[in-house]
Design a protein around this motif. Structure first.
Motif, PDB file in Angstrom:
ATOM      1  N   ALA A  55       0.843  -1.195   0.000  1.00 23.15           N
ATOM      2  CA  ALA A  55       0.000   0.000   0.000  1.00 23.15           C
ATOM      3  C   ALA A  55       0.881   1.249   0.000  1.00 23.15           C
ATOM      4  CB  ALA A  55      -0.920   0.002   1.215  1.00 23.15           C
ATOM      5  N   LYS A  56       0.487   2.260  -0.784  1.00 23.22           N
ATOM      6  CA  LYS A  56       1.284   3.482  -0.865  1.00 23.22           C
ATOM      7  C   LYS A  56       1.029   4.411   0.317  1.00 23.22           C
ATOM      8  CE  LYS A  56       1.601   3.415  -5.906  1.00 23.22           C
ATOM      9  NZ  LYS A  56       1.283   4.135  -7.175  1.00 23.22           N
ATOM     10  N   LYS A  57      -0.208   4.413   0.824  1.00 27.75           N
ATOM     11  CA  LYS A  57      -0.543   5.255   1.969  1.00 27.75           C
ATOM     12  C   LYS A  57      -1.641   4.571   2.771  1.00 27.75           C
ATOM     13  CE  LYS A  57      -2.500   9.752   3.269  1.00 27.75           C
ATOM     14  NZ  LYS A  57      -3.099  11.030   2.773  1.00 27.75           N
ATOM     15  N   VAL A  58      -1.462   4.541   4.089  1.00 20.65           N
ATOM     16  CA  VAL A  58      -2.459   3.953   4.982  1.00 20.65           C
ATOM     17  C   VAL A  58      -2.756   4.943   6.102  1.00 20.65           C
ATOM     18  CG1 VAL A  58      -3.004   2.083   6.581  1.00 20.65           C
ATOM     19  CG2 VAL A  58      -1.711   1.592   4.497  1.00 20.65           C
ATOM     20  N   THR A  59      -4.037   5.147   6.363  1.00 18.11           N
ATOM     21  CA  THR A  59      -4.473   5.962   7.493  1.00 18.11           C
ATOM     22  C   THR A  59      -5.177   5.051   8.488  1.00 18.11           C
ATOM     23  OG1 THR A  59      -4.808   7.892   6.063  1.00 18.11           O
ATOM     24  CG2 THR A  59      -5.866   7.927   8.237  1.00 18.11           C
ATOM     25  N   GLY A  60      -4.628   4.972   9.691  1.00 19.05           N
ATOM     26  CA  GLY A  60      -5.229   4.165  10.740  1.00 19.05           C
ATOM     27  C   GLY A  60      -5.915   5.062  11.754  1.00 19.05           C
ATOM     28  N   ILE A  61      -7.169   4.770  12.052  1.00 20.35           N
ATOM     29  CA  ILE A  61      -7.910   5.582  13.009  1.00 20.35           C
ATOM     30  C   ILE A  61      -8.519   4.702  14.083  1.00 20.35           C
ATOM     31  CG2 ILE A  61      -8.418   7.398  11.337  1.00 20.35           C
ATOM     32  CD1 ILE A  61     -11.227   6.248  11.039  1.00 20.35           C
ATOM     33  N   ASP A  62      -8.600   5.246  15.281  1.00 20.09           N
ATOM     34  CA  ASP A  62      -9.205   4.525  16.394  1.00 20.09           C
ATOM     35  C   ASP A  62      -9.719   5.545  17.410  1.00 20.09           C
ATOM     36  OD1 ASP A  62      -8.948   1.364  17.397  1.00 20.09           O
ATOM     37  OD2 ASP A  62      -9.314   2.791  19.021  1.00 20.09           O
ATOM     38  N   ILE A  63     -10.748   5.188  18.143  1.00 19.48           N
ATOM     39  CA  ILE A  63     -11.316   6.105  19.125  1.00 19.48           C
ATOM     40  C   ILE A  63     -10.492   6.156  20.406  1.00 19.48           C
ATOM     41  CG2 ILE A  63     -12.823   4.445  20.315  1.00 19.48           C
ATOM     42  CD1 ILE A  63     -15.007   6.667  20.235  1.00 19.48           C
ATOM     43  N   SER A  64      -9.634   5.152  20.609  1.00 19.24           N
ATOM     44  CA  SER A  64      -8.794   5.117  21.807  1.00 19.24           C
ATOM     45  C   SER A  64      -7.504   5.911  21.594  1.00 19.24           C
ATOM     46  CB  SER A  64      -8.439   3.673  22.174  1.00 19.24           C
ATOM     47  OG  SER A  64      -7.426   3.639  23.162  1.00 19.24           O
ATOM     48  N   SER A  65      -7.355   6.992  22.336  1.00 18.11           N
ATOM     49  CA  SER A  65      -6.130   7.790  22.224  1.00 18.11           C
ATOM     50  C   SER A  65      -4.919   7.005  22.712  1.00 18.11           C
ATOM     51  CB  SER A  65      -6.274   9.095  23.006  1.00 18.11           C
ATOM     52  OG  SER A  65      -6.583   8.839  24.361  1.00 18.11           O
ATOM     53  N   GLN A  66      -5.132   6.093  23.659  1.00 15.44           N
ATOM     54  CA  GLN A  66      -4.014   5.290  24.159  1.00 15.44           C
ATOM     55  C   GLN A  66      -3.495   4.351  23.071  1.00 15.44           C
ATOM     56  OE1 GLN A  66      -2.953   3.272  28.318  1.00 15.44           O
ATOM     57  NE2 GLN A  66      -4.770   2.371  27.405  1.00 15.44           N
ATOM     58  N   PHE A  67      -4.383   3.737  22.302  1.00 15.88           N
ATOM     59  CA  PHE A  67      -3.971   2.887  21.192  1.00 15.88           C
ATOM     60  C   PHE A  67      -3.218   3.703  20.142  1.00 15.88           C
ATOM     61  CE2 PHE A  67      -7.504  -0.571  21.607  1.00 15.88           C
ATOM     62  CZ  PHE A  67      -6.883  -1.055  22.736  1.00 15.88           C
TER      63      PHE A  67
END
Length: 320
Positions: A139-151
């Motif tokens: 993959a050329k670009k990946v955006t990972g999102i999560d609601i946990s700021s600790q993660f």
């Protein structure tokens, strides 16, 4: 990063990297526990989503997810009764590489459908295992999102430092130091600069999140308080012809999602995968499915073994 080896329970907060030994009480506001975190993002989320986030902001949960996402087979071999992870000798290897298996499935589905992995969204990325693996897979670009700021703090720390020390519970009050690493098995072309992590609420994503080539949502749907909101948003999150892989064990629990909001899982609604497929058939073509096992370690002799259902979908073109 150094962590004190004197503890009563194996729960620690992330501490700022330093050559000097620093210890923090698990009940205190450590240097990265609040607003002082250099990685903390401030976002507006609903009250329901805020409650969901709190469930994951616990150091013991972070330790479990780091073990789940970055299990090292060489470090995890039993070595007798005092082994760090005895279940590594008995569980299928794929169950100990769940984030990698999810990334593999998305990558293969895109390849089979001639979809380039130019821009990928990993929703509910946790500590980033699938996001990093997607880059390794091309993959050329990946955006990972999560609601946990600790993660997200942990994922960003791994991006910057390539490793993160955490405590792995052995039994009772005994814990051992482990290290989550990015450099094991990665090719020279792997570049963490192409992975980006943000704290976001899957039920309240800003409009900028749209037209991705592919989307992965692993073990997310049944943990959302209003899953139908996320499902309805999928058609704008990926472009026409884009690929979506939804992975879920359909573990509908009232503490995560009120029963009236479940997608399936009741006598009247039927099985969840069928109900979810029906919700999506207007905008997506159902490609197929797989079963992906995974294990969440509780301690060296006990882990939760689960088999998630993975649904593969392609967003329809306007003329379809």
């Amino acid at each position: 990063m150094l962590i004190s080896n004197e503890f009563v329970l194996p729960r620690f907060r992330l501490v700022e990297p330093s050559e000097v030994l620093r210890t923090v009480c698990m009940d205190s506001r450590g240097p990265y526990a609040g607003e002082s975190s250099p990685y903390r993002a401030f976002v507006s989320v609903s009250e329901e989503s805020s409650k969901s986030a709190e469930k994951y902001d616990d150091q013991s949960v972070l330790n479990q997810y780091l073990a789940m996402h970055y299990f090292d087979f060489e470090e995890g071999q039993s070595g007798g009764n005092d082994g760090v992870a005895l279940f590594a000798d008995f569980l299928p290897k794929s169950a100990l590489q769940f984030p990698l298996e999810c990334a593999r499935l998305l990558s293969e589905t895109c390849l089979e459908n001639n979809v380039e992995l130019d821009n990928v969204l990993d929703v509910g990325c946790a500590v980033g295992g699938s996001s990093f693996e997607l880059i390794r897979l091309g993959a050329k670009k990946v955006t990972g999102i999560d609601i946990s700021s600790q993660f997200i703090d942990a994922a960003k720390y791994l991006k910057e430092h390539r490793k993160l020390e955490y405590m792995y519970k052995v039994e009772g009050n005994i814990a051992e130091s482990r290290v989550a690493r990015l450099d094991t098995g990665y090719s020279p072309r792997f570049s963490v600069e192409n992975v980006h992590f943000e704290v976001e609420d899957a039920l309240n994503l800003p409009p900028v999140y749209c037209n991705f080539d592919a989307l992965l949502a692993a073990n997310l749907v049944c943990r959302l308080p209003r899953p139908e909101i996320f499902v309805a948003r999928l058609k704008t999150l990926v472009r026409e012809g884009g690929i979506v892989v939804l992975v879920s064990p359909y573990s509908w629990l009232p503490q995560h999602c009120p029963p009236e909001n479940w997608i399936g899982g009741t006598g009247s609604a039927g099985r969840s995968w069928r109900a979810l497929k029906a919700m999506l058939e207007k905008d997506f073509v159902y490609i197929g499915d797989e079963n992906i096992p995974f294990a969440i370690p509780e301690h060296s002799r006990k882990s939760e073994f689960v088999v998630s259902h993975a649904m593969k979908l392609r967003r329809k073109h306007d003329h379809e």
